[in-house]
Scaffold this motif. Structure first.
Motif, PDB file in Angstrom:
ATOM      1  N   SER A  95       0.858  -1.186   0.000  1.00  0.00           N
ATOM      2  CA  SER A  95       0.000   0.000   0.000  1.00  0.00           C
ATOM      3  C   SER A  95       0.891   1.231   0.000  1.00  0.00           C
ATOM      4  O   SER A  95       1.916   1.266   0.701  1.00  0.00           O
ATOM      5  N   TRP A  96       0.492   2.251  -0.778  1.00  0.00           N
ATOM      6  CA  TRP A  96       1.311   3.443  -0.932  1.00  0.00           C
ATOM      7  C   TRP A  96       0.507   4.675  -0.560  1.00  0.00           C
ATOM      8  O   TRP A  96      -0.658   4.807  -0.935  1.00  0.00           O
ATOM      9  N   LYS A  97       1.163   5.585   0.156  1.00  0.00           N
ATOM     10  CA  LYS A  97       0.501   6.789   0.649  1.00  0.00           C
ATOM     11  C   LYS A  97       1.170   8.032   0.070  1.00  0.00           C
ATOM     12  O   LYS A  97       2.398   8.131   0.031  1.00  0.00           O
ATOM     13  N   LEU A  98       0.350   8.980  -0.366  1.00  0.00           N
ATOM     14  CA  LEU A  98       0.876  10.262  -0.825  1.00  0.00           C
ATOM     15  C   LEU A  98       1.368  11.049   0.378  1.00  0.00           C
ATOM     16  O   LEU A  98       0.598  11.434   1.247  1.00  0.00           O
ATOM     17  N   GLN A  99       2.681  11.297   0.413  1.00  0.00           N
ATOM     18  CA  GLN A  99       3.269  12.032   1.528  1.00  0.00           C
ATOM     19  C   GLN A  99       3.446  13.508   1.224  1.00  0.00           C
ATOM     20  O   GLN A  99       3.384  14.351   2.116  1.00  0.00           O
ATOM     21  N   CYS A 100       3.688  13.825  -0.047  1.00  0.00           N
ATOM     22  CA  CYS A 100       3.902  15.236  -0.390  1.00  0.00           C
ATOM     23  C   CYS A 100       3.564  15.463  -1.853  1.00  0.00           C
ATOM     24  O   CYS A 100       3.883  14.633  -2.717  1.00  0.00           O
ATOM     25  N   GLU A 101       2.914  16.582  -2.121  1.00  0.00           N
ATOM     26  CA  GLU A 101       2.615  17.009  -3.483  1.00  0.00           C
ATOM     27  C   GLU A 101       3.297  18.346  -3.699  1.00  0.00           C
ATOM     28  O   GLU A 101       2.957  19.333  -3.055  1.00  0.00           O
ATOM     29  N   ILE A 102       4.271  18.365  -4.595  1.00  0.00           N
ATOM     30  CA  ILE A 102       5.065  19.561  -4.855  1.00  0.00           C
ATOM     31  C   ILE A 102       4.521  20.241  -6.104  1.00  0.00           C
ATOM     32  O   ILE A 102       4.492  19.641  -7.180  1.00  0.00           O
ATOM     33  N   GLY A 103       4.097  21.480  -5.965  1.00  0.00           N
ATOM     34  CA  GLY A 103       3.433  22.173  -7.063  1.00  0.00           C
ATOM     35  C   GLY A 103       4.122  23.453  -7.492  1.00  0.00           C
ATOM     36  O   GLY A 103       3.442  24.424  -7.844  1.00  0.00           O
ATOM     37  N   ASP A 104       5.442  23.489  -7.497  1.00  0.00           N
ATOM     38  CA  ASP A 104       6.169  24.705  -7.861  1.00  0.00           C
ATOM     39  C   ASP A 104       6.197  24.959  -9.360  1.00  0.00           C
ATOM     40  O   ASP A 104       6.366  26.102  -9.792  1.00  0.00           O
ATOM     41  N   ALA A 105       6.068  23.910 -10.172  1.00  0.00           N
ATOM     42  CA  ALA A 105       6.197  24.061 -11.626  1.00  0.00           C
ATOM     43  C   ALA A 105       5.005  24.801 -12.208  1.00  0.00           C
ATOM     44  O   ALA A 105       3.883  24.710 -11.712  1.00  0.00           O
ATOM     45  N   ARG A 106       5.255  25.517 -13.298  1.00  0.00           N
ATOM     46  CA  ARG A 106       4.211  26.272 -13.976  1.00  0.00           C
ATOM     47  C   ARG A 106       3.745  25.605 -15.263  1.00  0.00           C
ATOM     48  O   ARG A 106       2.920  26.146 -15.984  1.00  0.00           O
ATOM     49  N   ASP A 107       4.302  24.416 -15.537  1.00  0.00           N
ATOM     50  CA  ASP A 107       3.902  23.651 -16.714  1.00  0.00           C
ATOM     51  C   ASP A 107       4.239  22.182 -16.443  1.00  0.00           C
ATOM     52  O   ASP A 107       4.718  21.841 -15.365  1.00  0.00           O
ATOM     53  N   SER A 108       4.002  21.344 -17.434  1.00  0.00           N
ATOM     54  CA  SER A 108       4.228  19.910 -17.293  1.00  0.00           C
ATOM     55  C   SER A 108       5.639  19.600 -16.783  1.00  0.00           C
ATOM     56  O   SER A 108       6.621  20.172 -17.265  1.00  0.00           O
ATOM     57  N   VAL A 109       5.745  18.706 -15.803  1.00  0.00           N
ATOM     58  CA  VAL A 109       7.042  18.259 -15.277  1.00  0.00           C
ATOM     59  C   VAL A 109       7.383  16.943 -15.968  1.00  0.00           C
ATOM     60  O   VAL A 109       6.647  15.958 -15.837  1.00  0.00           O
ATOM     61  N   VAL A 110       8.489  16.928 -16.719  1.00  0.00           N
ATOM     62  CA  VAL A 110       8.742  15.818 -17.631  1.00  0.00           C
ATOM     63  C   VAL A 110       9.791  14.821 -17.152  1.00  0.00           C
ATOM     64  O   VAL A 110       9.869  13.705 -17.674  1.00  0.00           O
ATOM     65  N   ASP A 111      10.614  15.183 -16.176  1.00  0.00           N
ATOM     66  CA  ASP A 111      11.616  14.232 -15.687  1.00  0.00           C
ATOM     67  C   ASP A 111      12.020  14.600 -14.273  1.00  0.00           C
ATOM     68  O   ASP A 111      11.895  15.767 -13.851  1.00  0.00           O
ATOM     69  N   LEU A 112      12.510  13.597 -13.547  1.00  0.00           N
ATOM     70  CA  LEU A 112      13.010  13.818 -12.189  1.00  0.00           C
ATOM     71  C   LEU A 112      14.024  12.743 -11.858  1.00  0.00           C
ATOM     72  O   LEU A 112      14.095  11.702 -12.508  1.00  0.00           O
ATOM     73  N   ASP A 113      14.815  13.007 -10.832  1.00  0.00           N
ATOM     74  CA  ASP A 113      15.852  12.049 -10.441  1.00  0.00           C
ATOM     75  C   ASP A 113      16.263  12.320  -9.004  1.00  0.00           C
ATOM     76  O   ASP A 113      16.500  13.476  -8.629  1.00  0.00           O
ATOM     77  N   PHE A 114      16.347  11.260  -8.194  1.00  0.00           N
ATOM     78  CA  PHE A 114      16.863  11.406  -6.839  1.00  0.00           C
ATOM     79  C   PHE A 114      18.379  11.539  -6.883  1.00  0.00           C
ATOM     80  O   PHE A 114      19.057  10.886  -7.696  1.00  0.00           O
ATOM     81  N   ALA A 115      18.909  12.371  -6.006  1.00  0.00           N
ATOM     82  CA  ALA A 115      20.359  12.535  -5.902  1.00  0.00           C
ATOM     83  C   ALA A 115      20.992  11.267  -5.343  1.00  0.00           C
ATOM     84  O   ALA A 115      20.338  10.497  -4.628  1.00  0.00           O
ATOM     85  N   PRO A 116      22.271  11.022  -5.644  1.00  0.00           N
ATOM     86  CA  PRO A 116      22.967   9.914  -4.993  1.00  0.00           C
ATOM     87  C   PRO A 116      22.967  10.136  -3.483  1.00  0.00           C
ATOM     88  O   PRO A 116      22.925  11.287  -3.023  1.00  0.00           O
ATOM     89  N   ARG A 117      22.994   9.074  -2.712  1.00  0.00           N
ATOM     90  CA  ARG A 117      22.744   9.175  -1.281  1.00  0.00           C
ATOM     91  C   ARG A 117      23.746  10.062  -0.545  1.00  0.00           C
ATOM     92  O   ARG A 117      23.411  10.643   0.486  1.00  0.00           O
ATOM     93  N   HIS A 118      24.988  10.186  -1.072  1.00  0.00           N
ATOM     94  CA  HIS A 118      25.968  11.037  -0.377  1.00  0.00           C
ATOM     95  C   HIS A 118      25.582  12.518  -0.442  1.00  0.00           C
ATOM     96  O   HIS A 118      26.128  13.328   0.309  1.00  0.00           O
ATOM     97  N   CYS A 119      24.655  12.866  -1.330  1.00  0.00           N
ATOM     98  CA  CYS A 119      24.178  14.252  -1.423  1.00  0.00           C
ATOM     99  C   CYS A 119      22.990  14.502  -0.502  1.00  0.00           C
ATOM    100  O   CYS A 119      22.496  15.640  -0.429  1.00  0.00           O
ATOM    101  N   GLY A 120      22.512  13.467   0.174  1.00  0.00           N
ATOM    102  CA  GLY A 120      21.344  13.625   1.019  1.00  0.00           C
ATOM    103  C   GLY A 120      20.071  13.342   0.242  1.00  0.00           C
ATOM    104  O   GLY A 120      20.098  12.920  -0.918  1.00  0.00           O
ATOM    105  N   LEU A 121      18.948  13.578   0.866  1.00  0.00           N
ATOM    106  CA  LEU A 121      17.662  13.278   0.246  1.00  0.00           C
ATOM    107  C   LEU A 121      17.213  14.479  -0.584  1.00  0.00           C
ATOM    108  O   LEU A 121      16.502  15.364  -0.115  1.00  0.00           O
ATOM    109  N   ARG A 122      17.651  14.502  -1.826  1.00  0.00           N
ATOM    110  CA  ARG A 122      17.351  15.588  -2.751  1.00  0.00           C
ATOM    111  C   ARG A 122      16.748  15.024  -4.030  1.00  0.00           C
ATOM    112  O   ARG A 122      17.022  13.884  -4.417  1.00  0.00           O
ATOM    113  N   LEU A 123      15.972  15.849  -4.691  1.00  0.00           N
ATOM    114  CA  LEU A 123      15.273  15.450  -5.906  1.00  0.00           C
ATOM    115  C   LEU A 123      15.318  16.600  -6.900  1.00  0.00           C
ATOM    116  O   LEU A 123      14.947  17.723  -6.573  1.00  0.00           O
ATOM    117  N   VAL A 124      15.798  16.319  -8.112  1.00  0.00           N
ATOM    118  CA  VAL A 124      15.814  17.329  -9.165  1.00  0.00           C
ATOM    119  C   VAL A 124      14.693  17.034 -10.148  1.00  0.00           C
ATOM    120  O   VAL A 124      14.359  15.871 -10.395  1.00  0.00           O
TER     121      VAL A 124
END
Length: 256
Positions: A95-124
């Motif tokens: 079962s999966w739960k929505l924890q956060c909805e990020i709405g900063d973009a002003r148009d379609s968001v087409v790609d994303l990637d988590f940072a390698p773990r040594h950079c911490g919990l970051r998402l581009v």
């Protein structure tokens, strides 16, 4: 392994988890599905209000979670909420739960990637509004809170990127279609961005000025660049199919 979605939908992206035991898919029917390595469906849910372009697994050091991005301009963080002892067990429905909805973009968001773990919990993420955004979870055990720590134009600030050698000149600004982190722990954080005109830009984080700086541009003849795994050597290697890997020097060139 053979997996299937709903009839008539298009699967836009597939991603293995860190261990290679589970696969997540996202589709034009606005749904995410999770399968085990035998092809058994473990979970399915409607995740967005538009076509979902990408799905990515978080590093398991931070928990069992997925990120997704969509035509609806949202980036969503989904956390598995099964019993901790049952997470990832073969054949066990999840079962999966929505924890956060990020709405900063002003148009379609087409790609994303988590940072390698040594950079911490970051998402581009990148999108049709031509922006790159980096979000960070300040508390890695609280996936409901993400902070925007960087936001900048993917092509470097309003001007059309100079064409790489052999690439045709263009009078319009290309849109970013893909983005990925450099996985090397021995480097400053770096991002590769692929554009709709085939250009690839390499961005590096300038620790002294605390900002992202464009390092170089080249013709990738592709919009899906990826960084090779990190190994000891005098350079990092970035690949953009169908060309052969391009070595990137460890140290950025001096400013003019």
């Amino acid at each position: 392994m053979v997996v299937s979605g709903s009839r008539g939908d298009m699967v836009m992206d597939v991603a293995y988890d860190y261990w290679g035991k589970r696969v997540a898919t996202c589709s034009s029917d606005q749904s995410i599905r999770v399968f085990d390595d035998a092809g058994h469906k473990l979970a399915e849910w409607k995740a967005h209000a538009g076509t979902i372009w990408r799905v990515a697994w978080m590093h398991p050091e931070f928990g069992a979670a997925l990120a997704s991005c969509s035509f609806d301009r949202k980036v969503c963080i989904w956390e598995e909420v099964s019993d901790a002892e049952e997470v990832g067990l073969p054949g066990r429905a999840s079962s999966w739960k929505l924890q956060c909805e990020i709405g900063d973009a002003r148009d379609s968001v087409v790609d994303l990637d988590f940072a390698p773990r040594h950079c911490g919990l970051r998402l581009v993420s990148c999108g049709a509004d031509r922006m790159l955004r980096v979000h960070e979870a300040p508390d890695v055990v609280d996936l409901s809170s993400w902070t925007l720590i960087s936001e900048f134009e993917a092509d470097g600030g309003g001007a059309t990127p100079p064409p790489a050698h052999g690439a045709p000149a263009s009078g319009t600004r290309p849109a970013p279609l893909s983005v990925t982190w450099c996985p090397s722990p021995s480097e400053a954080p770096m991002l590769l961005v692929g554009f709709s005109d085939g250009t690839v830009l390499l961005w590096a984080f300038d620790e002294f000025h605390r900002r992202w700086a464009r390092l170089l541009a080249f013709d990738g003849s592709s919009v899906t660049p990826r960084c090779a795994p990190s190994h000891p050597r005098s350079h990092n290697t970035h690949t953009t199919s169908p060309q052969r890997p391009l070595p990137i020097p460890r140290e950025p060139p001096p400013a003019p």
